[in-house]
Design an enzyme around this catalytic site. Structure first.
Site, PDB file in Angstrom:
ATOM      1  N   HIS A 134       0.847  -1.190   0.000  1.00  0.00           N
ATOM      2  CA  HIS A 134       0.000   0.000   0.000  1.00  0.00           C
ATOM      3  C   HIS A 134       0.883   1.241   0.000  1.00  0.00           C
ATOM      4  CE1 HIS A 134       0.685  -1.095   4.231  1.00  0.00           C
ATOM      5  NE2 HIS A 134       0.675   0.201   4.463  1.00  0.00           N
ATOM      6  N   HIS A 170       1.128   5.254   1.048  1.00  0.00           N
ATOM      7  CA  HIS A 170       0.595   6.358   1.852  1.00  0.00           C
ATOM      8  C   HIS A 170       0.778   7.667   1.077  1.00  0.00           C
ATOM      9  CE1 HIS A 170       0.361   4.185   5.756  1.00  0.00           C
ATOM     10  NE2 HIS A 170       1.309   3.445   5.188  1.00  0.00           N
TER      11      HIS A 170
END
Length: 150
Positions: free
Chosen positions: A92, A94
């Site tokens: 993922h 950010h």
């Protein structure tokens, strides 16, 4: 499972953009490929391009929503040994909006992401890293870098 209150308008068919469940700063977003993989290198070229294009679009939405935002941090932990939280691991990215003076020490943002976990009530514990002291480190020469590039 993510609800409509945590989701931005999905930037694409391959990437999901979420309002961070526990934002480290206002507007903090997390982007995930829809296909669960642990490593960035496991994504196809199309998926990598889509992830970063989606991040760029999310950044623009966040900037337009808050005129005080002047900068962004992008952070990605590639694998468990890099401190990636979650079980099972899922790559993922950010996207953290930044405003002048939002943190007393600008580098705190990295420590905040290090302990960030998507799970309520959990704190991520990244693996310890031992850094050599400055006195024992030497600068790399042009020859060193040329040899590394081969």
């Amino acid at each position: 499972r993510h609800t409509s209150t945590t989701r931005f308008t999905s930037p694409s068919e391959r990437t999901v953009a979420l309002k961070a469940p526990k934002p480290i700063l206002p507007g903090h977003a997390v982007l995930l490929p829809r296909r669960r993989v642990e490593r960035l290198s496991a994504l196809s070229d199309i998926e990598v391009t889509d992830l970063f294009e989606s991040a760029r679009l999310t950044q623009e939405r966040l900037r337009l929503a808050n005129p005080d935002v002047t900068s962004f941090n992008y952070m990605l932990k590639d694998g468990v040994a890099a401190g990636m939280p979650g079980e099972p691991p899922h790559i993922h990215l950010h996207v953290v909006p930044r405003s002048p003076g939002d943190l007393a020490n600008n580098d705190e943002v990295y420590e905040m992401v290090d302990v960030w976990s998507p799970m309520p009530g959990e704190v991520n514990t990244p693996p310890a890293i031992e850094f050599p002291d400055d006195a024992s480190r030497r600068a790399r020469t042009e020859e060193d870098m040329a040899a590394e590039a081969r």
